[in-house]
Design an enzyme around this catalytic site. Sequence first.
Site, short mmCIF file in Angstrom:
data_model
loop_
_atom_site.label_atom_id
_atom_site.label_comp_id
_atom_site.label_asym_id
_atom_site.label_seq_id
_atom_site.Cartn_x
_atom_site.Cartn_y
_atom_site.Cartn_z
N ARG A 257 0.88 -1.26 0.26
CA ARG A 257 -0.27 0.21 -0.29
C ARG A 257 0.83 1.46 0.44
O ARG A 257 1.48 1.09 0.53
CB ARG A 257 -1.21 0.03 0.55
CG ARG A 257 -2.35 -0.71 1.21
CD ARG A 257 -3.28 -0.45 0.26
NE ARG A 257 -4.25 -1.41 0.49
CZ ARG A 257 -4.28 -2.28 -0.90
NH1 ARG A 257 -3.11 -2.27 -1.94
NH2 ARG A 257 -5.40 -3.22 -0.95
N GLU A 286 -3.28 7.46 -4.13
CA GLU A 286 -3.28 7.05 -5.34
C GLU A 286 -4.72 7.28 -6.12
O GLU A 286 -5.83 7.15 -4.82
CB GLU A 286 -4.10 5.14 -4.84
CG GLU A 286 -3.72 4.51 -6.40
CD GLU A 286 -3.29 3.09 -5.85
OE1 GLU A 286 -2.21 3.05 -4.71
OE2 GLU A 286 -3.83 2.39 -6.23
N HIS A 304 -1.27 0.26 -10.45
CA HIS A 304 -1.36 -0.81 -9.30
C HIS A 304 -2.11 -1.85 -10.26
O HIS A 304 -3.19 -3.14 -9.84
CB HIS A 304 -3.17 -0.46 -8.47
CG HIS A 304 -3.25 -1.03 -7.58
ND1 HIS A 304 -3.25 -0.14 -6.31
CD2 HIS A 304 -2.86 -2.19 -6.52
CE1 HIS A 304 -3.48 -1.01 -5.15
NE2 HIS A 304 -3.61 -2.61 -5.70
C1 DGY Z 1 -5.53 -5.96 -2.54
O1 DGY Z 1 -6.24 -7.30 -3.09
O2 DGY Z 1 -5.46 -5.48 -1.32
C2 DGY Z 1 -4.40 -5.62 -4.10
O3 DGY Z 1 -3.62 -4.38 -3.38
C3 DGY Z 1 -5.54 -5.75 -5.17
O4 DGY Z 1 -4.44 -5.65 -6.18
#
Ligand code: DGY
Length: 344
Positions: A257, A286, A304
């Site tokens: 993240r 983001e 992402h």
């Molecule tokens: C998630 O599922 O948290 C991922 O970041 C998606 O790609």
Amino acid sequence: MDRRSGAGADAGAAGRQGRLGVGIVAVTSPLPGDGLRRLAGVHQVRMHPTGSPVSGDELAAFAAGADALVTLLADRVDARVFAACPGLRIVANVAVGYNNIDADAARAAGVWVTNTPDVLTEATADLTWALILAVTRRVVEGDRVLRGGGFTGWRPDFMLGAGLQERVLGIVGMGRIGRAVARRAAGFGVRVRYHDRVPVAPEHAAGAAFVAGLDELLAGADILSLHTPATPDTRHLLDARRLHLLPRGAYVVNTSRGEVVDEAALVAALEDGHLGGAGLDVYEREPAVHPGLLGRSDVVLLPHLGSATLTARVAMADVAIENVLAALAGRTPPTPVVTPPPPR
Ligand code: DGY
């Protein structure tokens, strides 16, 4: 009624757990696969007209009166949503991360929150390695150079990158994805060390060595890969101080993240030449990306894509739908991350 307050929350939880039958399922985005069709065969599905991201008052208005809510990681689910949906039983997030959902508010409102673990592990680990290779071997930069007419013939000193053999890969967060990244390292001759709150069982460590202190891990990592969830504790875990603990020339890769990295500090550490490069799939704000990253040739920036294989995304949708079906049938959903307290 404030759903966070004790008596109101209990009444809400009892109400939520007491009604079965055909429910209203609010879904913020179309999903791959046929899960939504299956869901529509059992419950009334309400699709958002324009799709994710949907947050705050808009999400509350859209979800009002729903029994279940299916969200993406860009949707922000807060107390307003729970207040607007007194019968809500579940928020099924189509992601393994669920930092977009106010877990305390969900718990207080007596609502399940579920995520989609496991099914995206291998896809995300693959993409992590794609970034490691891309940034150390200048893959994206090389493509750009060639397309720009910069390849005029093989030269011994042209676009040299960093080899991986005998380098140290430092993994922060040895959950499912961190472990899958470690498993892949053997083929590249990389030595792997990891930091987590506690060591994982040896059979899950794939030969990686546990390092108790994060700072110690950073000091010895030629490549650092982040696999920790976004929580208040991990926000800016990689800040200016820690970035400069990494050896000069180290690479930072983030497929977890964006909030885990202080993006401005990362830009500064690239600008002052301390870091050799970065491979990023996620961003602090983001989908906005720090402008200081955009013009740099030593960073690889992906939109992402960690779980972006058809197989993983269909499986994620299916897990989310199974969670909804279970919760609306009065069963425990398969992959809960917030469990509502039992009604009194
Ligand atoms: C998630 O599922 O948290 C991922 O970041 C998606 O790609």
